[in-house]
Design a protein around this motif. Structure first.
Motif, mmCIF file in Angstrom:
data_model
loop_
_atom_site.group_PDB
_atom_site.id
_atom_site.type_symbol
_atom_site.label_atom_id
_atom_site.label_comp_id
_atom_site.label_asym_id
_atom_site.label_seq_id
_atom_site.Cartn_x
_atom_site.Cartn_y
_atom_site.Cartn_z
ATOM 1 N N MET A 47 0.847 -1.184 0.000
ATOM 2 C CA MET A 47 0.000 0.000 0.000
ATOM 3 C C MET A 47 0.891 1.245 0.000
ATOM 4 N N ARG A 48 0.672 2.110 -0.977
ATOM 5 C CA ARG A 48 1.470 3.315 -1.097
ATOM 6 C C ARG A 48 0.558 4.525 -0.982
ATOM 7 N N ILE A 49 0.928 5.473 -0.118
ATOM 8 C CA ILE A 49 0.097 6.648 0.123
ATOM 9 C C ILE A 49 0.868 7.899 -0.254
ATOM 10 N N GLU A 50 0.221 8.774 -1.011
ATOM 11 C CA GLU A 50 0.848 10.016 -1.448
ATOM 12 C C GLU A 50 -0.120 11.167 -1.193
ATOM 13 N N ARG A 51 0.393 12.234 -0.637
ATOM 14 C CA ARG A 51 -0.453 13.400 -0.390
ATOM 15 C C ARG A 51 -0.470 14.270 -1.639
ATOM 16 N N LEU A 52 -1.642 14.565 -2.152
ATOM 17 C CA LEU A 52 -1.788 15.387 -3.352
ATOM 18 C C LEU A 52 -2.091 16.836 -3.020
#
Length: 206
Positions: free
Chosen positions: A1-6
């Protein structure tokens, strides 16, 4: 699971199919088994808070994009339920439990194959390998410092897809970018016959 803040109120989560299978979820469950999927969303929101400080209190607009071979991209936006539904999406906000998060979920499926390459030389190498399998397809984008190779399902013979994915996975990596995001924010470098043009203009490294 990869999380990126946009942005302040938006994050992107990339789930591989391994991430789903580890939790006993199949791709089709995203459309059918609401409680199990809601548990997954709860886990994602907890991890998003831990990793990027994303506070998921209040109403959330959740877009789920299923991509072939790559996995699923989940875009979560905080705010009122004014996020436009994309064509073909399914909303089931009324069916979700209220005790954890308020969610409006839109589900989308894309058969577009997208793989990213950090190094253009690696992309050239991949293109020459792919050229033996298929040559008159593909478009190339530059997005966020990476080269993105895009192929549409109607361009591919069904029996060649597994081999194509195997080559792409060897040289590049599955990207969490959706076709819509690529069109809106990416730069189109080669519109048609990208594999053929790359092979014609750039020699393979020895």
């Amino acid at each position: 699971m990869r999380i990126e803040r946009l942005g302040q109120d938006k994050i992107r989560i990339f789930l591989t199919f391994d991430d789903l299978s580890e939790r006993g979820i199949q791709r089709e469950d995203m459309w059918q088994e609401i409680p199990k999927v809601h548990d997954l969303f709860t886990e994602m929101m907890d991890q998003a808070y831990t990793e990027v400080g994303f506070d998921a209190t209040g109403p959330l607009a959740v877009e789920v994009f299923a991509l072939p071979a790559q996995g699923m991209v989940v875009i979560v936006t905080k705010g009122k339920y004014d996020h436009p539904h994309m064509g073909g999406g399914t909303s089931y906000e009324d069916e979700l439990p209220d005790e954890v998060y308020e969610m409006e979920v839109t589900l989308e499926t894309s058969d577009t194959i997208l793989y990213s390459f950090d190094d253009f030389e690696v992309l050239i190498e991949a293109a020459h390998v792919l050229h033996h399998m298929l040559f008159d397809i593909g478009s190339l984008y530059k997005y966020n410092g990476k080269w993105i190779l895009r192929m549409e399902p109607e361009q591919l013979e069904e029996g060649k897809v597994p081999g194509l994915i195997a080559v792409l996975a060897e040289f590049g990596e599955a990207t969490s970018v959706t076709p819509a995001m690529l069109e809106e924010y990416g730069s189109l470098i080669i519109g048609d016959h990208a594999i053929e043009q790359i092979c014609s203009h750039f020699k393979r490294q020895s």
